[in-house]
Design a protein around this motif. Structure first.
Motif, PDB file in Angstrom:
ATOM      1  N   ALA A   1       0.834  -1.205   0.000  1.00 48.19           N
ATOM      2  CA  ALA A   1       0.000   0.000   0.000  1.00 48.19           C
ATOM      3  C   ALA A   1       0.870   1.258   0.000  1.00 48.19           C
ATOM      4  O   ALA A   1       0.599   2.213  -0.735  1.00 48.19           O
ATOM      5  CB  ALA A   1      -0.930  -0.007   1.207  1.00 48.19           C
ATOM      6  N   CYS A   2       1.919   1.250   0.794  1.00 44.27           N
ATOM      7  CA  CYS A   2       2.819   2.405   0.838  1.00 44.27           C
ATOM      8  C   CYS A   2       3.498   2.629  -0.521  1.00 44.27           C
ATOM      9  O   CYS A   2       3.675   3.774  -0.958  1.00 44.27           O
ATOM     10  CB  CYS A   2       3.883   2.201   1.911  1.00 44.27           C
ATOM     11  SG  CYS A   2       3.256   2.232   3.601  1.00 44.27           S
ATOM     12  N   MET A   3       3.861   1.525  -1.169  1.00 46.92           N
ATOM     13  CA  MET A   3       4.532   1.637  -2.458  1.00 46.92           C
ATOM     14  C   MET A   3       3.592   2.093  -3.571  1.00 46.92           C
ATOM     15  O   MET A   3       4.045   2.441  -4.671  1.00 46.92           O
ATOM     16  CB  MET A   3       5.152   0.286  -2.841  1.00 46.92           C
ATOM     17  CG  MET A   3       6.332  -0.124  -1.970  1.00 46.92           C
ATOM     18  SD  MET A   3       7.653   1.116  -1.936  1.00 46.92           S
ATOM     19  CE  MET A   3       8.140   1.112  -3.671  1.00 46.92           C
ATOM     20  N   SER A   4       2.279   2.132  -3.282  1.00 46.61           N
ATOM     21  CA  SER A   4       1.326   2.580  -4.300  1.00 46.61           C
ATOM     22  C   SER A   4       1.235   4.104  -4.373  1.00 46.61           C
ATOM     23  O   SER A   4       0.547   4.647  -5.248  1.00 46.61           O
ATOM     24  CB  SER A   4      -0.064   2.002  -4.002  1.00 46.61           C
ATOM     25  OG  SER A   4      -0.623   2.579  -2.831  1.00 46.61           O
ATOM     26  N   GLU A   5       1.928   4.821  -3.482  1.00 45.79           N
ATOM     27  CA  GLU A   5       1.969   6.280  -3.536  1.00 45.79           C
ATOM     28  C   GLU A   5       2.560   6.716  -4.884  1.00 45.79           C
ATOM     29  O   GLU A   5       3.671   6.322  -5.244  1.00 45.79           O
ATOM     30  CB  GLU A   5       2.818   6.820  -2.382  1.00 45.79           C
ATOM     31  CG  GLU A   5       3.120   8.299  -2.445  1.00 45.79           C
ATOM     32  CD  GLU A   5       1.868   9.160  -2.478  1.00 45.79           C
ATOM     33  OE1 GLU A   5       1.706   9.921  -3.464  1.00 45.79           O
ATOM     34  OE2 GLU A   5       1.052   9.057  -1.536  1.00 45.79           O
ATOM     35  N   THR A   6       1.797   7.500  -5.616  1.00 48.17           N
ATOM     36  CA  THR A   6       2.219   7.867  -6.982  1.00 48.17           C
ATOM     37  C   THR A   6       3.117   9.095  -7.041  1.00 48.17           C
ATOM     38  O   THR A   6       3.798   9.324  -8.039  1.00 48.17           O
ATOM     39  CB  THR A   6       0.978   8.107  -7.868  1.00 48.17           C
ATOM     40  OG1 THR A   6       0.158   9.118  -7.262  1.00 48.17           O
ATOM     41  CG2 THR A   6       0.178   6.818  -8.027  1.00 48.17           C
ATOM     42  N   ASP A   7       3.115   9.890  -5.982  1.00 51.64           N
ATOM     43  CA  ASP A   7       3.994  11.069  -5.950  1.00 51.64           C
ATOM     44  C   ASP A   7       5.360  10.621  -5.436  1.00 51.64           C
ATOM     45  O   ASP A   7       5.508  10.264  -4.267  1.00 51.64           O
ATOM     46  CB  ASP A   7       3.382  12.130  -5.026  1.00 51.64           C
ATOM     47  CG  ASP A   7       4.152  13.445  -5.062  1.00 51.64           C
ATOM     48  OD1 ASP A   7       5.394  13.410  -5.218  1.00 51.64           O
ATOM     49  OD2 ASP A   7       3.527  14.512  -4.903  1.00 51.64           O
ATOM     50  N   SER A   8       6.350  10.618  -6.307  1.00 56.95           N
ATOM     51  CA  SER A   8       7.668  10.100  -5.940  1.00 56.95           C
ATOM     52  C   SER A   8       8.303  10.877  -4.799  1.00 56.95           C
ATOM     53  O   SER A   8       9.008  10.292  -3.963  1.00 56.95           O
ATOM     54  CB  SER A   8       8.595  10.116  -7.155  1.00 56.95           C
ATOM     55  OG  SER A   8       8.772  11.435  -7.644  1.00 56.95           O
ATOM     56  N   LYS A   9       8.037  12.182  -4.735  1.00 50.45           N
ATOM     57  CA  LYS A   9       8.604  12.979  -3.639  1.00 50.45           C
ATOM     58  C   LYS A   9       8.014  12.559  -2.304  1.00 50.45           C
ATOM     59  O   LYS A   9       8.734  12.441  -1.305  1.00 50.45           O
ATOM     60  CB  LYS A   9       8.341  14.462  -3.887  1.00 50.45           C
ATOM     61  CG  LYS A   9       9.148  15.059  -5.033  1.00 50.45           C
ATOM     62  CD  LYS A   9       8.892  16.556  -5.162  1.00 50.45           C
ATOM     63  CE  LYS A   9       9.714  17.160  -6.294  1.00 50.45           C
ATOM     64  NZ  LYS A   9       9.449  18.612  -6.445  1.00 50.45           N
ATOM     65  N   VAL A  10       6.706  12.335  -2.279  1.00 52.13           N
ATOM     66  CA  VAL A  10       6.038  11.905  -1.047  1.00 52.13           C
ATOM     67  C   VAL A  10       6.513  10.511  -0.647  1.00 52.13           C
ATOM     68  O   VAL A  10       6.775  10.238   0.532  1.00 52.13           O
ATOM     69  CB  VAL A  10       4.508  11.928  -1.220  1.00 52.13           C
ATOM     70  CG1 VAL A  10       3.822  11.309   0.005  1.00 52.13           C
ATOM     71  CG2 VAL A  10       4.015  13.350  -1.443  1.00 52.13           C
ATOM     72  N   LEU A  11       6.645   9.624  -1.625  1.00 49.08           N
ATOM     73  CA  LEU A  11       7.109   8.268  -1.337  1.00 49.08           C
ATOM     74  C   LEU A  11       8.516   8.284  -0.758  1.00 49.08           C
ATOM     75  O   LEU A  11       8.804   7.604   0.239  1.00 49.08           O
ATOM     76  CB  LEU A  11       7.072   7.421  -2.610  1.00 49.08           C
ATOM     77  CG  LEU A  11       7.586   5.981  -2.482  1.00 49.08           C
ATOM     78  CD1 LEU A  11       6.788   5.216  -1.433  1.00 49.08           C
ATOM     79  CD2 LEU A  11       7.542   5.266  -3.828  1.00 49.08           C
ATOM     80  N   GLN A  12       9.403   9.068  -1.357  1.00 45.84           N
ATOM     81  CA  GLN A  12      10.774   9.153  -0.854  1.00 45.84           C
ATOM     82  C   GLN A  12      10.808   9.741   0.548  1.00 45.84           C
ATOM     83  O   GLN A  12      11.584   9.305   1.403  1.00 45.84           O
ATOM     84  CB  GLN A  12      11.626   9.989  -1.808  1.00 45.84           C
ATOM     85  CG  GLN A  12      11.897   9.300  -3.143  1.00 45.84           C
ATOM     86  CD  GLN A  12      12.603  10.205  -4.137  1.00 45.84           C
ATOM     87  OE1 GLN A  12      13.100  11.270  -3.781  1.00 45.84           O
ATOM     88  NE2 GLN A  12      12.638   9.796  -5.397  1.00 45.84           N
ATOM     89  N   LEU A  13       9.953  10.736   0.803  1.00 43.93           N
ATOM     90  CA  LEU A  13       9.891  11.338   2.140  1.00 43.93           C
ATOM     91  C   LEU A  13       9.397  10.311   3.150  1.00 43.93           C
ATOM     92  O   LEU A  13       9.941  10.206   4.257  1.00 43.93           O
ATOM     93  CB  LEU A  13       8.965  12.560   2.126  1.00 43.93           C
ATOM     94  CG  LEU A  13       8.797  13.284   3.465  1.00 43.93           C
ATOM     95  CD1 LEU A  13      10.150  13.803   3.969  1.00 43.93           C
ATOM     96  CD2 LEU A  13       7.786  14.430   3.334  1.00 43.93           C
TER      97      LEU A  13
END
Length: 280
Positions: free
Chosen positions: A191-203
């Motif tokens: 579910a976490c890896m489904s974040e589509t905004d790469s900046k948000v995912l990296q944060l």
């Protein structure tokens, strides 16, 4: 006592270390010659071979292979063993294993040490892995009591906490506290890896700390083991997953309705209930 271990990974290797420390002579069998060499060098076994014939002189044999290999391994092994040898396994699912092997070998005692780490292989073997950890034995009505007593005495030497139960009860219980958490934890990571905004995912990856580490640990474990849990304990795991989904839907509904009072009451209940499962 002369004890055989077939499968020299984390569990088998750790068993060997502790059994040898109690004066047992340990014979190890692995599919790889390199693993046999390492097991001897690490002190997990006295002798090791890729040939199962090594185990013909053993009094007790522990099957420490992956779940899917336990039954076929025993089917091959019993051609070499005297009928008085006691066989036990360490599989995390018991009903299909006990049913299959008990019909092949009278002196079989199903077992499951509830211990392990995120590591695997003979290099991960460690002393005292089983101390104060649950070790479940699952004899049936036809399992010889002498065989159960012998395995239980070995488990006591490991300083594990012994539990006896029916194979079916074991599988129902572990579906809740072992197999379900693996699937839930894996779903959390996905579910976490489904974040589509790469900046948000990296944060999020940079901010992840103890809470995420604790809840994601088992989902980041051995994929083969997770699949075997699901395959061999399918029906009980499905029941647990469906109940979990129902509880998750309830939480979603409470948040959607902004029903903070009932949400707090539910979280208070889970806070109190957790202590019955784990003692921090």
């Amino acid at each position: 006592m002369k004890i055989g271990i077939l499968g020299l990974g984390l569990i088998g290797g750790s068993l060997g270390l502790d059994l040898r420390s109690h004066g047992h002579y340990v014979l190890g069998v692995s599919r790889r010659e390199s693993t046999c060499t390492k097991a001897i060098a690490l002190g997990s076994v006295d002798e090791a071979s890729v040939d199962t014939n090594l185990l013909v002189t053993a009094e007790v044999v522990f099957i420490c292979t992956p779940i899917g290999l336990i039954i076929p391994t025993v089917e091959q092994l019993i051609a070499y063993l005297p009928s008085n040898v006691i066989i036990t396994d360490v599989g995390s699912v018991k009903t299909p294993i006990v049913q299959a092997i008990s019909s092949l070998w009278d002196n079989f005692v199903g077992g499951h040490p509830m211990a392990g780490t995120a590591e695997s292989g003979i290099e991960a073997a460690q002393r005292h892995l089983f101390v104060d950890r649950p070790y479940v034995l699952t004899p049936t009505a036809v399992t010889p009591k002498t065989a159960v007593n012998v395995v239980a005495e070995i488990v006591r030497q490991l300083r594990a906490t012994i539990y006896h139960c029916a194979p079916e009860d074991h599988d129902k219980a572990v579906s809740w506290i072992s197999h379900l958490p693996v699937m839930v934890s894996a779903s959390l990571i996905a579910a976490c890896m489904s974040e589509t905004d790469s900046k948000v995912l990296q944060l999020a990856q940079k901010l992840a700390s103890s809470g995420f580490r604790d809840t994601s640990r088992v989902g980041g474990g051995n994929p083969e083991l997770g699949v075997m849990m699901a395959q061999y304990n399918r029906q009980e795991l499905l029941k647990s997953l469906q109940k979990y989904r129902h509880n998750l839907d309830e939480l979603i509904s409470l948040i959607e309705q902004e029903n903070w009072k009932v949400l707090e009451e539910k979280l208070q209940l889970t806070q109190q209930a957790r202590t019955a499962f784990v003692d921090d």
